[in-house]
Design a protein around this motif. Structure first.
Motif: not given
Length: 236
Positions: A139-140, A179-181, A185-188
């Motif tokens: 996510a980062s 970051l928490k948002i 993300n389902p792609e992760i």
């Protein structure tokens, strides 16, 4: 010997496929041909086994190459240099002590070798906290701080926890709220699943594991060995 084994397998396969037509066109009895084939197999057990073993090895090589090709398509993060002529993939877990031990080796090698790409393949298998760390790390990327965050997470001594993950994220300069948002993300999760499936195809049961070319190097690796492997790859 390899070509001979292949020819034998091809010949036997062809005979079996042509058996019905041979029996009709040349009036050769089917049981006669079957007897010839059976006698050949009985009289050449080592040759038959060798051919089967080679066939199994070739299938395994094809499976590995297919997995590596699939790995190249996934947009895993890493260090990519302009004139690179070799790419190394590392499967790792943030709670893996051996993975942490090779961080210095990786960073020093990248600093010295400007023709090297290094891809970080998130492969959390040791704990739920490892999984959360991988999600946070991927996510980062949205904030352009993956490499810094990755190095900070890997530099932490001892086991990592969710509390430490966010603490390190803040020190790295990441916006925690964003970051928490982005972690939702389902792609992760899809990417982590893809990495896991490829690891399964490659029979990777632990970390770290390095892939250079089409060769897998399991376990921690020191700097001299890594440089030797890179040198040999470039000369091959």
């Amino acid at each position: 010997m390899k070509n001979k084994n292949l020819n034998i397998i091809t010949l036997l396969s062809a005979l079996m496929l042509l058996l019905p037509s041979l029996c009709k066109s040349h009036e050769i009895k089917e049981d006669t041909i079957e007897k010839i084939i059976q006698e050949f197999i009985v009289n050449n057990p080592d040759l038959i086994q060798s051919s089967l073993d080679n066939h199994k090895i070739n299938l395994e090589k094809q499976k590995v190459q297919k997995a590596i090709n699939a790995l190249k398509i996934i947009k895993n993060p890493g260090v990519f240099q302009k004139n690179a002529n070799i790419t190394i993939y590392e499967f790792f877990d943030y709670n893996c002590g051996y993975c942490k031990s090779v961080l210095k080796v990786v960073l020093e090698t990248l600093a010295e070798d400007k023709k090297l790409n290094f891809v970080f393949v998130e492969y959390p298998i040791l704990s739920q906290d490892s999984y959360i760390a991988s999600i946070a790390a991927l996510a980062s990327k949205k904030q352009g701080l993956y490499n810094d965050f990755h190095s900070s997470l890997m530099s932490l001594k001892g086991r990592i926890s969710e509390k430490e993950i966010y603490k390190i994220a803040q020190k790295t300069g990441l916006n925690l709220e964003q970051l928490k948002i982005d972690m939702k993300n389902p792609e992760i999760k899809t990417q982590l699943l893809q990495n896991r499936e490829i690891a399964k195809l490659l029979n990777l049961n632990g970390t770290p594991a390095f892939i250079i070319g089409d060769i897998i190097y399991p376990g921690a690796i020191n700097k001299n060995n890594l440089k030797t492997i890179i040198k040999n790859f470039r000369e091959s």
